[in-house]
Motif scaffolding. Structure first.
Motif, PDB file in Angstrom:
ATOM      1  N   ALA A 133       0.362  11.109 -66.608  1.00  0.00           N
ATOM      2  CA  ALA A 133       0.329  11.135 -65.146  1.00  0.00           C
ATOM      3  C   ALA A 133      -0.248  12.434 -64.606  1.00  0.00           C
ATOM      4  CB  ALA A 133       1.735  10.924 -64.595  1.00  0.00           C
ATOM      5  N   LYS A 134      -0.227  13.482 -65.415  1.00  0.00           N
ATOM      6  CA  LYS A 134      -0.736  14.790 -64.971  1.00  0.00           C
ATOM      7  C   LYS A 134      -2.219  14.978 -65.271  1.00  0.00           C
ATOM      8  CE  LYS A 134       3.783  16.918 -65.810  1.00  0.00           C
ATOM      9  NZ  LYS A 134       4.537  17.904 -66.634  1.00  0.00           N
ATOM     10  N   VAL A 135      -2.820  13.998 -65.929  1.00  0.00           N
ATOM     11  CA  VAL A 135      -4.215  14.133 -66.343  1.00  0.00           C
ATOM     12  C   VAL A 135      -5.158  14.175 -65.139  1.00  0.00           C
ATOM     13  CG1 VAL A 135      -6.125  12.906 -67.448  1.00  0.00           C
ATOM     14  CG2 VAL A 135      -3.974  13.217 -68.660  1.00  0.00           C
ATOM     15  N   ILE A 136      -4.903  13.342 -64.127  1.00  0.00           N
ATOM     16  CA  ILE A 136      -5.839  13.247 -63.005  1.00  0.00           C
ATOM     17  C   ILE A 136      -6.035  14.592 -62.301  1.00  0.00           C
ATOM     18  CG2 ILE A 136      -6.284  12.180 -60.751  1.00  0.00           C
ATOM     19  CD1 ILE A 136      -4.878   9.661 -61.831  1.00  0.00           C
ATOM     20  N   PRO A 137      -4.984  15.249 -61.821  1.00  0.00           N
ATOM     21  CA  PRO A 137      -5.215  16.539 -61.156  1.00  0.00           C
ATOM     22  C   PRO A 137      -5.770  17.606 -62.090  1.00  0.00           C
ATOM     23  CG  PRO A 137      -2.856  16.108 -61.401  1.00  0.00           C
ATOM     24  CD  PRO A 137      -3.557  14.846 -61.747  1.00  0.00           C
ATOM     25  N   GLU A 138      -5.410  17.546 -63.362  1.00  0.00           N
ATOM     26  CA  GLU A 138      -5.923  18.540 -64.305  1.00  0.00           C
ATOM     27  C   GLU A 138      -7.420  18.366 -64.536  1.00  0.00           C
ATOM     28  OE1 GLU A 138      -5.727  21.782 -67.051  1.00  0.00           O
ATOM     29  OE2 GLU A 138      -4.592  21.115 -65.315  1.00  0.00           O
ATOM     30  N   ASP A 146       1.554  -2.458 -61.471  1.00  0.00           N
ATOM     31  CA  ASP A 146       1.437  -2.715 -60.035  1.00  0.00           C
ATOM     32  C   ASP A 146       2.710  -2.196 -59.384  1.00  0.00           C
ATOM     33  OD1 ASP A 146       1.005  -3.566 -57.495  1.00  0.00           O
ATOM     34  OD2 ASP A 146       0.751  -5.685 -57.967  1.00  0.00           O
ATOM     35  N   ASP A 147       2.765  -0.892 -59.264  1.00  0.00           N
ATOM     36  CA  ASP A 147       3.948  -0.219 -58.753  1.00  0.00           C
ATOM     37  C   ASP A 147       3.521   0.705 -57.622  1.00  0.00           C
ATOM     38  OD1 ASP A 147       6.840   0.905 -59.111  1.00  0.00           O
ATOM     39  OD2 ASP A 147       5.534   2.671 -59.194  1.00  0.00           O
ATOM     40  N   ASP A 148       4.211   0.629 -56.493  1.00  0.00           N
ATOM     41  CA  ASP A 148       3.808   1.398 -55.321  1.00  0.00           C
ATOM     42  C   ASP A 148       3.703   2.886 -55.607  1.00  0.00           C
ATOM     43  OD1 ASP A 148       3.776  -0.977 -53.989  1.00  0.00           O
ATOM     44  OD2 ASP A 148       5.541  -0.588 -52.750  1.00  0.00           O
ATOM     45  N   GLN A 149       4.690   3.429 -56.287  1.00  0.00           N
ATOM     46  CA  GLN A 149       4.688   4.870 -56.547  1.00  0.00           C
ATOM     47  C   GLN A 149       3.544   5.262 -57.472  1.00  0.00           C
ATOM     48  OE1 GLN A 149       8.409   6.452 -57.909  1.00  0.00           O
ATOM     49  NE2 GLN A 149       7.611   8.533 -58.133  1.00  0.00           N
ATOM     50  N   ALA A 150       3.293   4.436 -58.502  1.00  0.00           N
ATOM     51  CA  ALA A 150       2.204   4.736 -59.429  1.00  0.00           C
ATOM     52  C   ALA A 150       0.849   4.701 -58.726  1.00  0.00           C
ATOM     53  CB  ALA A 150       2.221   3.746 -60.592  1.00  0.00           C
ATOM     54  N   ILE A 151       0.675   3.739 -57.848  1.00  0.00           N
ATOM     55  CA  ILE A 151      -0.596   3.601 -57.135  1.00  0.00           C
ATOM     56  C   ILE A 151      -0.832   4.787 -56.211  1.00  0.00           C
ATOM     57  CG2 ILE A 151      -1.845   2.236 -55.413  1.00  0.00           C
ATOM     58  CD1 ILE A 151      -0.329  -0.242 -56.611  1.00  0.00           C
ATOM     59  N   THR A 152       0.166   5.099 -55.379  1.00  0.00           N
ATOM     60  CA  THR A 152      -0.011   6.198 -54.427  1.00  0.00           C
ATOM     61  C   THR A 152      -0.140   7.539 -55.137  1.00  0.00           C
ATOM     62  OG1 THR A 152       2.395   6.296 -54.139  1.00  0.00           O
ATOM     63  CG2 THR A 152       1.151   5.039 -52.529  1.00  0.00           C
ATOM     64  N   SER A 153       0.590   7.714 -56.221  1.00  0.00           N
ATOM     65  CA  SER A 153       0.488   8.973 -56.967  1.00  0.00           C
ATOM     66  C   SER A 153      -0.919   9.169 -57.509  1.00  0.00           C
ATOM     67  CB  SER A 153       1.498   8.998 -58.119  1.00  0.00           C
ATOM     68  OG  SER A 153       2.825   9.011 -57.633  1.00  0.00           O
ATOM     69  N   GLY A 194     -10.465   5.241 -57.755  1.00  0.00           N
ATOM     70  CA  GLY A 194     -10.297   3.799 -57.843  1.00  0.00           C
ATOM     71  C   GLY A 194      -9.040   3.431 -58.598  1.00  0.00           C
ATOM     72  N   TYR A 195      -8.540   2.211 -58.326  1.00  0.00           N
ATOM     73  CA  TYR A 195      -7.364   1.696 -59.026  1.00  0.00           C
ATOM     74  C   TYR A 195      -7.575   0.208 -59.244  1.00  0.00           C
ATOM     75  CZ  TYR A 195      -2.431   1.708 -60.446  1.00  0.00           C
ATOM     76  OH  TYR A 195      -1.257   1.645 -61.178  1.00  0.00           O
ATOM     77  N   LEU A 196      -7.787  -0.176 -60.494  1.00  0.00           N
ATOM     78  CA  LEU A 196      -7.947  -1.579 -60.865  1.00  0.00           C
ATOM     79  C   LEU A 196      -6.858  -1.961 -61.861  1.00  0.00           C
ATOM     80  CD1 LEU A 196     -11.798  -1.932 -61.460  1.00  0.00           C
ATOM     81  CD2 LEU A 196     -10.518  -2.336 -59.348  1.00  0.00           C
ATOM     82  N   ARG A 208      -1.216  -3.496 -48.309  1.00  0.00           N
ATOM     83  CA  ARG A 208      -0.062  -2.613 -48.143  1.00  0.00           C
ATOM     84  C   ARG A 208      -0.435  -1.136 -48.240  1.00  0.00           C
ATOM     85  NH1 ARG A 208       0.450  -4.518 -53.661  1.00  0.00           N
ATOM     86  NH2 ARG A 208       1.138  -2.891 -55.125  1.00  0.00           N
ATOM     87  N   LEU A 209      -1.723  -0.857 -48.251  1.00  0.00           N
ATOM     88  CA  LEU A 209      -2.182   0.502 -48.495  1.00  0.00           C
ATOM     89  C   LEU A 209      -1.722   1.476 -47.418  1.00  0.00           C
ATOM     90  CD1 LEU A 209      -3.838   2.142 -50.488  1.00  0.00           C
ATOM     91  CD2 LEU A 209      -5.861   1.648 -49.138  1.00  0.00           C
ATOM     92  N   GLY A 210      -1.868   1.094 -46.152  1.00  0.00           N
ATOM     93  CA  GLY A 210      -1.482   1.997 -45.076  1.00  0.00           C
ATOM     94  C   GLY A 210      -0.007   2.344 -45.136  1.00  0.00           C
ATOM     95  N   ALA A 211       0.841   1.342 -45.351  1.00  0.00           N
ATOM     96  CA  ALA A 211       2.276   1.578 -45.411  1.00  0.00           C
ATOM     97  C   ALA A 211       2.636   2.458 -46.600  1.00  0.00           C
ATOM     98  CB  ALA A 211       3.027   0.248 -45.496  1.00  0.00           C
ATOM     99  N   LEU A 212       1.962   2.247 -47.721  1.00  0.00           N
ATOM    100  CA  LEU A 212       2.237   3.048 -48.909  1.00  0.00           C
ATOM    101  C   LEU A 212       1.945   4.520 -48.667  1.00  0.00           C
ATOM    102  CD1 LEU A 212       0.776   0.903 -51.866  1.00  0.00           C
ATOM    103  CD2 LEU A 212       3.142   1.124 -51.140  1.00  0.00           C
ATOM    104  N   MET A 213       0.791   4.801 -48.073  1.00  0.00           N
ATOM    105  CA  MET A 213       0.408   6.183 -47.888  1.00  0.00           C
ATOM    106  C   MET A 213       1.246   6.876 -46.814  1.00  0.00           C
ATOM    107  SD  MET A 213      -1.571   6.310 -50.320  1.00  0.00           S
ATOM    108  CE  MET A 213      -1.981   8.040 -50.163  1.00  0.00           C
ATOM    109  N   ARG A 214       1.640   6.156 -45.783  1.00  0.00           N
ATOM    110  CA  ARG A 214       2.512   6.750 -44.775  1.00  0.00           C
ATOM    111  C   ARG A 214       3.854   7.116 -45.380  1.00  0.00           C
ATOM    112  NH1 ARG A 214       0.324   2.707 -41.485  1.00  0.00           N
ATOM    113  NH2 ARG A 214       2.170   1.412 -41.689  1.00  0.00           N
TER     114      ARG A 214
END
Length: 255
Positions: free
Chosen positions: A104-109, A126-133, A141-143, A173-179
Protein backbone atom coordinates in the motif's frame (compact mmCIF):
# COMPACT_ATOMS: atom_id res chain seq x y z
CA UNK A 1 -16.12 7.52 -25.11
CA UNK A 2 -17.25 4.06 -26.02
CA UNK A 3 -20.56 3.49 -24.26
CA UNK A 4 -20.06 -0.28 -24.14
CA UNK A 5 -17.02 -0.18 -21.90
CA UNK A 6 -16.89 -0.51 -18.15
CA UNK A 7 -14.41 2.28 -17.54
CA UNK A 8 -14.67 6.02 -17.35
CA UNK A 9 -11.91 8.49 -18.20
CA UNK A 10 -11.68 11.25 -15.66
CA UNK A 11 -9.61 14.28 -14.88
CA UNK A 12 -8.72 13.67 -11.25
CA UNK A 13 -7.19 15.90 -8.54
CA UNK A 14 -4.07 13.85 -7.96
CA UNK A 15 -1.89 13.77 -4.86
CA UNK A 16 0.77 16.35 -4.06
CA UNK A 17 3.33 13.78 -5.23
CA UNK A 18 1.91 13.77 -8.75
CA UNK A 19 3.52 15.67 -11.59
CA UNK A 20 1.81 19.12 -11.60
CA UNK A 21 2.41 19.46 -15.32
CA UNK A 22 -0.10 16.72 -16.05
CA UNK A 23 -2.81 17.49 -13.49
CA UNK A 24 -5.98 18.62 -15.22
CA UNK A 25 -4.21 18.84 -18.56
CA UNK A 26 -6.76 16.93 -20.68
CA UNK A 27 -9.52 19.47 -19.95
CA UNK A 28 -9.59 23.14 -19.08
CA UNK A 29 -12.65 24.60 -17.32
CA UNK A 30 -13.46 26.91 -20.23
CA UNK A 31 -13.62 24.12 -22.79
CA UNK A 32 -16.60 22.06 -23.91
CA UNK A 33 -14.52 19.34 -25.54
CA UNK A 34 -11.45 17.46 -24.30
CA UNK A 35 -7.99 18.22 -25.59
CA UNK A 36 -6.68 15.22 -27.50
CA UNK A 37 -3.55 13.80 -25.93
CA UNK A 38 -0.77 12.21 -27.85
CA UNK A 39 -0.37 8.71 -26.47
CA UNK A 40 3.30 7.75 -26.50
CA UNK A 41 4.12 5.59 -29.53
CA UNK A 42 5.81 3.10 -27.21
CA UNK A 43 4.77 2.64 -23.59
CA UNK A 44 7.04 0.78 -21.17
CA UNK A 45 5.38 -1.04 -18.29
CA UNK A 46 6.40 -2.74 -15.05
CA UNK A 47 3.90 -5.31 -13.75
CA UNK A 48 3.68 -5.66 -9.96
CA UNK A 49 1.53 -8.48 -8.61
CA UNK A 50 2.17 -11.29 -6.14
CA UNK A 51 0.52 -13.85 -8.43
CA UNK A 52 2.70 -15.04 -11.34
CA UNK A 53 -0.41 -16.11 -13.27
CA UNK A 54 -1.80 -12.56 -13.19
CA UNK A 55 1.50 -11.10 -14.36
CA UNK A 56 1.73 -13.68 -17.14
CA UNK A 57 -1.83 -13.00 -18.29
CA UNK A 58 -1.40 -9.23 -18.41
CA UNK A 59 1.99 -9.57 -20.10
CA UNK A 60 0.45 -11.76 -22.79
CA UNK A 61 -2.27 -9.18 -23.43
CA UNK A 62 0.22 -6.34 -23.68
CA UNK A 63 2.72 -8.17 -25.86
CA UNK A 64 0.00 -8.90 -28.40
CA UNK A 65 -1.08 -5.26 -28.52
CA UNK A 66 1.98 -3.69 -30.09
CA UNK A 67 3.25 -0.36 -28.81
CA UNK A 68 3.32 -1.50 -25.17
CA UNK A 69 6.31 -3.37 -23.79
CA UNK A 70 6.68 -5.06 -20.41
CA UNK A 71 10.16 -4.18 -19.20
CA UNK A 72 10.00 -5.63 -15.70
CA UNK A 73 7.99 -7.62 -13.16
CA UNK A 74 7.78 -7.52 -9.39
CA UNK A 75 6.17 -9.70 -6.73
CA UNK A 76 6.98 -7.62 -3.63
CA UNK A 77 7.17 -3.96 -2.67
CA UNK A 78 10.97 -4.08 -2.56
CA UNK A 79 11.08 -5.60 -6.03
CA UNK A 80 8.86 -2.80 -7.34
CA UNK A 81 11.40 -0.17 -6.29
CA UNK A 82 14.26 -2.26 -7.71
CA UNK A 83 12.50 -2.70 -11.06
CA UNK A 84 11.48 0.93 -11.23
CA UNK A 85 15.07 1.97 -10.63
CA UNK A 86 16.36 -0.48 -13.24
CA UNK A 87 13.74 0.05 -15.95
CA UNK A 88 12.34 3.59 -15.43
CA UNK A 89 9.00 2.67 -17.09
CA UNK A 90 6.32 5.11 -18.10
CA UNK A 91 3.60 3.05 -16.38
CA UNK A 92 3.44 0.88 -13.27
CA UNK A 93 0.56 -1.63 -13.16
CA UNK A 94 0.21 -2.45 -9.48
CA UNK A 95 -1.86 -4.54 -7.09
CA UNK A 96 -1.38 -2.66 -3.78
CA UNK A 97 -2.46 -5.78 -1.85
CA UNK A 98 0.47 -7.79 -3.18
CA UNK A 99 2.70 -7.31 -0.13
CA UNK A 100 0.48 -6.41 2.79
CA UNK A 101 0.98 -2.95 4.26
CA UNK A 102 4.24 -2.54 2.32
CA UNK A 103 2.34 -2.83 -0.97
CA UNK A 104 0.00 0.00 0.00
CA UNK A 105 2.98 2.32 0.49
CA UNK A 106 4.40 1.70 -2.98
CA UNK A 107 2.32 4.35 -4.77
CA UNK A 108 3.53 7.43 -2.86
CA UNK A 109 7.07 6.09 -2.74
CA UNK A 110 7.22 5.54 -6.50
CA UNK A 111 5.80 9.00 -7.16
CA UNK A 112 8.27 10.55 -4.73
CA UNK A 113 11.19 8.96 -6.57
CA UNK A 114 9.79 9.07 -10.13
CA UNK A 115 6.99 11.70 -10.18
CA UNK A 116 6.28 11.30 -13.89
CA UNK A 117 5.17 7.67 -13.56
CA UNK A 118 1.60 6.74 -14.47
CA UNK A 119 0.29 4.26 -11.90
CA UNK A 120 -2.63 2.00 -12.77
CA UNK A 121 -4.03 -0.03 -9.89
CA UNK A 122 -5.14 -3.48 -11.04
CA UNK A 123 -6.87 -5.11 -8.12
CA UNK A 124 -9.56 -7.60 -7.15
CA UNK A 125 -10.50 -5.44 -4.16
CA UNK A 126 -13.71 -3.37 -4.47
CA UNK A 127 -13.38 -1.62 -1.15
CA UNK A 128 -14.10 2.06 -0.59
CA UNK A 129 -11.07 2.67 1.60
CA UNK A 130 -8.71 0.85 -0.77
CA UNK A 131 -9.99 2.81 -3.76
CA UNK A 132 -9.79 6.24 -2.15
CA UNK A 133 -6.40 5.50 -0.61
CA UNK A 134 -4.96 4.56 -4.00
CA UNK A 135 -6.41 7.62 -5.77
CA UNK A 136 -5.38 10.03 -3.04
CA UNK A 137 -1.88 8.55 -3.02
CA UNK A 138 -1.56 9.48 -6.69
CA UNK A 139 -2.69 6.50 -8.76
CA UNK A 140 -4.09 7.71 -12.09
CA UNK A 141 -6.32 4.68 -12.58
CA UNK A 142 -8.16 1.90 -10.75
CA UNK A 143 -9.37 -1.18 -12.62
CA UNK A 144 -10.67 -4.46 -11.25
CA UNK A 145 -9.14 -7.77 -12.25
CA UNK A 146 -12.35 -8.69 -14.02
CA UNK A 147 -11.41 -6.13 -16.72
CA UNK A 148 -11.01 -7.57 -20.20
CA UNK A 149 -8.02 -7.14 -22.51
CA UNK A 150 -9.38 -4.01 -24.18
CA UNK A 151 -10.05 -2.31 -20.86
CA UNK A 152 -6.54 -3.09 -19.61
CA UNK A 153 -4.99 -1.68 -22.76
CA UNK A 154 -7.08 1.49 -22.61
CA UNK A 155 -6.26 1.89 -18.94
CA UNK A 156 -2.53 1.78 -19.61
CA UNK A 157 -2.85 4.13 -22.58
CA UNK A 158 -4.88 6.57 -20.48
CA UNK A 159 -2.43 6.82 -17.59
CA UNK A 160 0.50 6.95 -20.03
CA UNK A 161 -1.17 9.97 -21.66
CA UNK A 162 -1.57 11.75 -18.32
CA UNK A 163 -5.27 11.00 -18.01
CA UNK A 164 -7.11 9.19 -15.24
CA UNK A 165 -9.36 6.17 -15.67
CA UNK A 166 -11.52 4.22 -13.24
CA UNK A 167 -13.85 1.27 -13.42
CA UNK A 168 -17.34 2.53 -14.25
CA UNK A 169 -18.82 0.83 -11.20
CA UNK A 170 -16.80 3.20 -8.99
CA UNK A 171 -17.90 6.40 -10.72
CA UNK A 172 -21.37 6.65 -9.19
CA UNK A 173 -20.02 6.75 -5.64
CA UNK A 174 -16.80 8.61 -6.34
CA UNK A 175 -17.88 12.02 -5.05
CA UNK A 176 -19.20 10.62 -1.78
CA UNK A 177 -16.07 8.54 -1.28
CA UNK A 178 -13.72 11.46 -1.68
CA UNK A 179 -15.76 13.79 0.52
CA UNK A 180 -15.80 11.18 3.27
CA UNK A 181 -12.01 10.84 3.26
CA UNK A 182 -10.91 14.43 2.69
CA UNK A 183 -12.24 16.33 5.67
CA UNK A 184 -15.46 17.14 3.81
CA UNK A 185 -13.55 18.96 1.07
CA UNK A 186 -15.81 18.81 -1.97
CA UNK A 187 -14.75 17.03 -5.13
CA UNK A 188 -17.18 17.17 -8.03
CA UNK A 189 -18.19 13.57 -8.83
CA UNK A 190 -17.72 13.96 -12.61
CA UNK A 191 -14.52 15.99 -13.05
CA UNK A 192 -14.34 15.03 -16.74
CA UNK A 193 -17.08 17.59 -17.38
CA UNK A 194 -16.51 21.29 -18.00
CA UNK A 195 -18.20 23.87 -15.81
CA UNK A 196 -20.86 24.50 -18.46
CA UNK A 197 -21.56 20.79 -18.82
CA UNK A 198 -21.89 20.52 -15.03
CA UNK A 199 -24.57 23.20 -15.09
CA UNK A 200 -26.48 21.20 -17.68
CA UNK A 201 -26.04 17.85 -15.90
CA UNK A 202 -27.23 19.24 -12.58
CA UNK A 203 -30.43 20.41 -14.28
CA UNK A 204 -30.84 17.08 -16.08
CA UNK A 205 -30.54 15.35 -12.70
CA UNK A 206 -33.28 17.64 -11.39
CA UNK A 207 -35.56 16.37 -14.18
CA UNK A 208 -35.57 19.53 -16.27
CA UNK A 209 -36.14 19.42 -20.02
CA UNK A 210 -33.74 20.77 -22.63
CA UNK A 211 -36.08 23.71 -23.21
CA UNK A 212 -36.13 24.63 -19.54
CA UNK A 213 -32.35 24.28 -19.30
CA UNK A 214 -31.94 26.52 -22.35
CA UNK A 215 -34.09 29.22 -20.76
CA UNK A 216 -32.35 29.04 -17.39
CA UNK A 217 -28.86 29.16 -18.86
CA UNK A 218 -29.80 31.59 -21.62
CA UNK A 219 -28.61 29.23 -24.34
CA UNK A 220 -29.95 28.18 -27.72
CA UNK A 221 -31.89 24.89 -27.69
CA UNK A 222 -29.44 23.43 -30.22
CA UNK A 223 -26.51 24.34 -27.97
CA UNK A 224 -28.11 22.55 -25.03
CA UNK A 225 -28.89 19.51 -27.20
CA UNK A 226 -25.28 19.31 -28.37
CA UNK A 227 -23.99 19.71 -24.83
CA UNK A 228 -26.29 16.96 -23.58
CA UNK A 229 -24.91 14.59 -26.23
CA UNK A 230 -21.35 15.38 -25.16
CA UNK A 231 -22.26 14.77 -21.51
CA UNK A 232 -23.78 11.38 -22.33
CA UNK A 233 -20.60 10.40 -24.15
CA UNK A 234 -18.35 11.45 -21.29
CA UNK A 235 -20.50 9.65 -18.72
CA UNK A 236 -20.78 6.52 -20.85
CA UNK A 237 -24.59 6.47 -20.75
CA UNK A 238 -27.00 5.80 -23.60
CA UNK A 239 -29.89 8.09 -22.72
CA UNK A 240 -31.31 10.68 -20.37
CA UNK A 241 -32.74 8.21 -17.88
CA UNK A 242 -29.35 6.56 -17.39
CA UNK A 243 -27.72 9.98 -16.95
CA UNK A 244 -30.30 10.91 -14.31
CA UNK A 245 -29.73 7.70 -12.35
CA UNK A 246 -25.94 8.09 -12.46
CA UNK A 247 -26.06 11.77 -11.49
CA UNK A 248 -28.53 11.25 -8.64
CA UNK A 249 -26.52 8.32 -7.30
CA UNK A 250 -23.58 10.73 -7.15
CA UNK A 251 -25.62 13.24 -5.16
CA UNK A 252 -26.82 15.63 -7.88
CA UNK A 253 -30.37 16.80 -8.47
CA UNK A 254 -31.56 16.49 -4.88
CA UNK A 255 -31.39 20.18 -4.02
Amino acid sequence: MNQKTNTMRLIWPLSPHADPRREGAPLRPDQDFPVVHRVPTSVSVVLADAQPAIRHGVRSVLERSGGISVVGEAATADEVIEEMCRCRPGVLVLDPQMDGSAGAKVIPEVLRLWPGTGILVFSAVDDDQAITSALQAGARGYLFKRADADQILRGIQAVAAGEAIIDKSIAGRLGALMRATSGQQYYYPFPQLTNRERDVLERIAAGKSNGTIARELVLASKTVSNRVSVIFGKLGVADRSQAIVLARDAGLGHG
